[in-house]
Design a protein around this motif. Sequence first.
Motif, PDB file in Angstrom:
ATOM      1  N   ASN A  66      30.267  79.331  36.439  1.00  0.00           N
ATOM      2  CA  ASN A  66      31.130  79.260  37.618  1.00  0.00           C
ATOM      3  C   ASN A  66      30.819  78.015  38.445  1.00  0.00           C
ATOM      4  O   ASN A  66      30.320  78.091  39.564  1.00  0.00           O
ATOM      5  N   CYS A  84      29.784  76.477  48.083  1.00  0.00           N
ATOM      6  CA  CYS A  84      30.270  77.603  47.295  1.00  0.00           C
ATOM      7  C   CYS A  84      31.634  78.026  47.845  1.00  0.00           C
ATOM      8  O   CYS A  84      31.809  78.119  49.055  1.00  0.00           O
ATOM      9  N   TYR A  85      32.560  78.275  46.933  1.00  0.00           N
ATOM     10  CA  TYR A  85      33.911  78.670  47.321  1.00  0.00           C
ATOM     11  C   TYR A  85      34.332  79.932  46.582  1.00  0.00           C
ATOM     12  O   TYR A  85      34.082  80.073  45.382  1.00  0.00           O
ATOM     13  N   ALA A  86      34.975  80.836  47.284  1.00  0.00           N
ATOM     14  CA  ALA A  86      35.547  82.036  46.684  1.00  0.00           C
ATOM     15  C   ALA A  86      36.985  81.717  46.312  1.00  0.00           C
ATOM     16  O   ALA A  86      37.803  81.428  47.180  1.00  0.00           O
ATOM     17  N   THR A  88      40.415  83.177  44.620  1.00  0.00           N
ATOM     18  CA  THR A  88      41.056  84.461  44.347  1.00  0.00           C
ATOM     19  C   THR A  88      42.411  84.219  43.688  1.00  0.00           C
ATOM     20  O   THR A  88      43.226  83.450  44.185  1.00  0.00           O
ATOM     21  N   THR A  93      38.459  87.783  42.459  1.00  0.00           N
ATOM     22  CA  THR A  93      37.744  86.719  43.154  1.00  0.00           C
ATOM     23  C   THR A  93      36.515  86.301  42.366  1.00  0.00           C
ATOM     24  O   THR A  93      35.761  87.147  41.873  1.00  0.00           O
ATOM     25  N   ASN A  95      33.285  83.343  42.670  1.00  0.00           N
ATOM     26  CA  ASN A  95      32.618  82.321  43.472  1.00  0.00           C
ATOM     27  C   ASN A  95      32.256  81.152  42.570  1.00  0.00           C
ATOM     28  O   ASN A  95      31.648  81.340  41.515  1.00  0.00           O
ATOM     29  N   VAL A 134      32.434  79.916  51.233  1.00  0.00           N
ATOM     30  CA  VAL A 134      31.498  81.012  51.498  1.00  0.00           C
ATOM     31  C   VAL A 134      30.078  80.451  51.442  1.00  0.00           C
ATOM     32  O   VAL A 134      29.858  79.323  51.003  1.00  0.00           O
ATOM     33  N   LYS A 138      26.272  83.209  47.759  1.00  0.00           N
ATOM     34  CA  LYS A 138      27.314  83.835  46.937  1.00  0.00           C
ATOM     35  C   LYS A 138      27.396  83.185  45.556  1.00  0.00           C
ATOM     36  O   LYS A 138      27.929  83.768  44.625  1.00  0.00           O
ATOM     37  N   CYS A 139      26.877  81.966  45.437  1.00  0.00           N
ATOM     38  CA  CYS A 139      26.832  81.267  44.154  1.00  0.00           C
ATOM     39  C   CYS A 139      25.434  81.303  43.548  1.00  0.00           C
ATOM     40  O   CYS A 139      25.129  80.568  42.613  1.00  0.00           O
TER      41      CYS A 139
END
Length: 154
Positions: A66, A84-86, A88, A93, A95, A134, A138-139
């Motif tokens: 990812n 880090c980006y979510a 969707t 979703t 990350n 985010v 989250k990553c």
Amino acid sequence: MKFTTTLLATLGALAFTSAETVSVSYDTVYDNASGALTSVACSDGSNGLITKYKYNTFGQIPHFPNIGGSSTIPSWNAATCGQCYALTYKGKTVNVLAIDTAPSGFNIAEGAMNNLTGGQAVALGRVTATIKKVGVAKCGLTPKRDLREMEFTA
């Protein structure tokens, strides 16, 4: 030139602070676990993943595959490296860690695109996804704290 790069990085970071839609494509170069981080914009330098986290290959990055490029990263060593980006798409979703530049939107690993699209990366090629910045945790990264923010007890 440095001011322009800094300004572009700042504007790029602001672009995804609230959820919005962007184009997401894939590139299999990011699927190579042994791919060298020296081949991407967020390699070394003060904002690079080699410098900050001691990673040398794509596969060492937590939550691989990812990863990918983002238009929020205008050039090598940008302040937005390692964000880090979510993403969707149709309720799913994923990350994604931004490690490289992209001309617009996001260009991520095929594996990440499959995670996002339920295995439809090749069939779809490009999708429009909602994206939101985010926290790096989250990553799978540990946020780097500024020593000035740390408490010391004697």
